[in-house]
Design an enzyme around this catalytic site. Sequence first.
Site, mmCIF file in Angstrom:
data_model
loop_
_atom_site.group_PDB
_atom_site.id
_atom_site.type_symbol
_atom_site.label_atom_id
_atom_site.label_comp_id
_atom_site.label_asym_id
_atom_site.label_seq_id
_atom_site.Cartn_x
_atom_site.Cartn_y
_atom_site.Cartn_z
ATOM 1 N N ASN A 9 0.864 -1.186 0.000
ATOM 2 C CA ASN A 9 0.000 0.000 0.000
ATOM 3 C C ASN A 9 0.900 1.235 0.000
ATOM 4 O OD1 ASN A 9 -1.782 2.067 0.551
ATOM 5 N ND2 ASN A 9 -2.233 1.410 2.649
ATOM 6 N N LYS A 11 0.127 4.303 -0.223
ATOM 7 C CA LYS A 11 -0.487 5.510 0.368
ATOM 8 C C LYS A 11 -0.249 6.722 -0.553
ATOM 9 C CE LYS A 11 -0.121 3.379 4.816
ATOM 10 N NZ LYS A 11 -0.074 3.494 6.245
ATOM 11 N N HIS A 95 -9.561 1.404 4.872
ATOM 12 C CA HIS A 95 -8.287 1.575 5.573
ATOM 13 C C HIS A 95 -8.497 2.526 6.754
ATOM 14 C CE1 HIS A 95 -4.197 2.733 6.471
ATOM 15 N NE2 HIS A 95 -3.826 1.631 5.858
ATOM 16 N N GLU A 97 -6.876 4.904 7.815
ATOM 17 C CA GLU A 97 -6.656 6.330 7.511
ATOM 18 C C GLU A 97 -7.881 6.942 6.834
ATOM 19 O OE1 GLU A 97 -2.908 5.671 5.550
ATOM 20 O OE2 GLU A 97 -2.069 5.122 7.498
ATOM 21 N N GLU A 166 -5.649 -4.744 10.648
ATOM 22 C CA GLU A 166 -4.624 -3.725 10.829
ATOM 23 C C GLU A 166 -4.874 -2.949 12.116
ATOM 24 O OE1 GLU A 166 -2.681 -2.703 6.806
ATOM 25 O OE2 GLU A 166 -4.297 -1.305 7.145
ATOM 26 N N GLY A 172 2.333 2.364 10.788
ATOM 27 C CA GLY A 172 3.295 3.452 10.621
ATOM 28 C C GLY A 172 3.991 3.848 11.909
ATOM 29 N N SER A 212 3.206 -2.032 10.388
ATOM 30 C CA SER A 212 4.655 -2.102 10.568
ATOM 31 C C SER A 212 5.267 -3.458 10.214
ATOM 32 C CB SER A 212 5.043 -1.685 11.992
ATOM 33 O OG SER A 212 4.627 -0.353 12.235
HETATM 34 P P1 PGA Z 1 2.686 0.375 7.649
HETATM 35 O O1 PGA Z 1 1.240 0.586 7.008
HETATM 36 O O2 PGA Z 1 3.225 -0.927 7.075
HETATM 37 O O3 PGA Z 1 3.495 1.565 7.208
HETATM 38 O O4 PGA Z 1 2.523 0.289 9.121
HETATM 39 C C1 PGA Z 1 0.362 -0.482 6.828
HETATM 40 C C2 PGA Z 1 -0.940 0.001 6.243
HETATM 41 O O5 PGA Z 1 -1.384 1.096 6.616
HETATM 42 O O6 PGA Z 1 -1.534 -0.675 5.402
#
Ligand code: PGA
Length: 256
Positions: A9, A11, A95, A97, A166, A172, A212
């Site tokens: 992903n 982003k 997601h 976010e 998640e 992140g 992560s």
């Molecule tokens: P990350 O993000 O691997 O940077 O923690 C995962 C995601 O948001 O899908």
Amino acid sequence: MRTPMIAGNWKMYKDVNEAVELVNSIKRAIFNVDNVEIIVVPPFTDLSEAGEMLIETNVKLGAQNCFWETEGAFTGEISAPMLKSVGCKYVVIGHSERRKYFGETNEMLNKKLHVVIKYGLIPIFCVGETLEEREHGKTWEVVETQIIEGMKNILDNDLNIIIAYEPVWAIGTGKTATPEQAQEVHKMIRDLLAKLYSVDFSERIQILYGGSVNPANIESLMKEPDIDGGLIGGASLKSESFVDMVKKTSWLYAKK
Ligand code: PGA
């Protein structure tokens, strides 16, 4: 056995030139991996170019979001048929976010899932609790509600859907859920799907972990019986680390 899946992903990273470079490099490095489903999920502006480059390769294309209407006066939105027309096979829905910054609710995500499925795209449906919810012992309550409300009236036992667990506190932040913490929730999700659909359905569905994931922790996560892959943000932005995670997953499954 379920096929493992590694999805990157991106982003809101990578303009079209950077995307071309990354796709080229990934494509070259993993062209011979045939036991892992590999997906890249670039921003909308890169999809068309990436879609062209990925034709007849083992890397599939996904989008990060889509709207629940198919066309109309919805400035700034993108529809499922539009995503199909540039070669997308997958769409990330819900997601954290999107939930957090754009106010997407379970009800809205339910509408999105319906339209994505109707147009033959495969949703990667994200669920997960915040730190506060975990600390209050509400992890399962939250995840269960997200699945029940998000998948409301999606009744098809032949349905093609991927669930991504998640935990918001792990995204992140460099704080990964331990393999045991992730496995516990994955197993509960699979048991819930068995109840809502059927045991066959629940055994077939791929459940990804996200939060992560990186080359150092991917193997320990992937060894858990109910973790079928990763939805990976930060560590998917560099070819070396993305390719490394794909290869590690491939070796692990080749041994099984
Ligand atoms: P990350 O993000 O691997 O940077 O923690 C995962 C995601 O948001 O899908």
